[in-house]
Write an enzyme that holds these catalytic residues in place. Structure first.
Site, mmCIF file in Angstrom:
data_model
loop_
_atom_site.group_PDB
_atom_site.id
_atom_site.type_symbol
_atom_site.label_atom_id
_atom_site.label_comp_id
_atom_site.label_asym_id
_atom_site.label_seq_id
_atom_site.Cartn_x
_atom_site.Cartn_y
_atom_site.Cartn_z
ATOM 1 N N ILE A 62 -45.235 5.599 18.765
ATOM 2 C CA ILE A 62 -46.166 5.869 19.853
ATOM 3 C C ILE A 62 -45.775 7.150 20.572
ATOM 4 C CG2 ILE A 62 -44.885 4.522 21.585
ATOM 5 C CD1 ILE A 62 -47.640 3.440 22.561
ATOM 6 N N CYS A 63 -46.781 7.815 21.139
ATOM 7 C CA CYS A 63 -46.549 8.979 21.997
ATOM 8 C C CYS A 63 -47.524 8.867 23.172
ATOM 9 C CB CYS A 63 -46.714 10.292 21.213
ATOM 10 S SG CYS A 63 -48.385 10.585 20.596
ATOM 11 N N LYS A 64 -47.992 9.974 23.692
ATOM 12 C CA LYS A 64 -48.925 9.920 24.823
ATOM 13 C C LYS A 64 -50.324 9.504 24.381
ATOM 14 C CE LYS A 64 -50.846 12.651 28.597
ATOM 15 N NZ LYS A 64 -50.840 13.947 29.291
#
Length: 107
Positions: A62-64
């Site tokens: 996951i990231c932003k």
């Protein structure tokens, strides 16, 4: 090359079943708020931390918003490591009213 991808709702279900999630945002972003239980490995350091991504269960990345995590998943696949991208990332996680944890934790 086809990367598996899930929504944050699917991630939530997977986490309840014991999945693991790795957050590839920058340290300040991670500290400001991340998915509970997420391990932090900044995208620029993924090549140095391949061991974190190996093994079972297959990690969710996951990231932003989903772009950096997709890049990480592509790189991992090139190294023979399977990973699942979380579309919408932490922004969708927060927008859905899900809890976040602040602060950092060692790798």
């Amino acid at each position: 090359m086809s990367i598996n991808e899930v929504s944050v709702a699917e991630l939530e279900v997977a986490l309840a079943a014991g999945a693991r999630v790795i957050d590839v945002r920058e340290t300040d972003e991670y500290v400001a708020g991340h998915v509970p239980g997420a391990v932090h490995v900044a995208l620029s350091t993924v090549p140095e931390h391949l061991g974190v991504f190996q093994g079972e269960p297959i990690p969710y990345v996951i990231c932003k918003a989903g772009g950096r995590s997709m890049n990480a998943c592509r790189f991992l696949e090139e190294q023979g490591i399977e990973a699942i991208n979380v579309a919408g990332g932490t922004m969708d996680w927060v927008a859905g009213g899900r809890a976040v944890v602040t602060g950092s934790a060692p790798l």
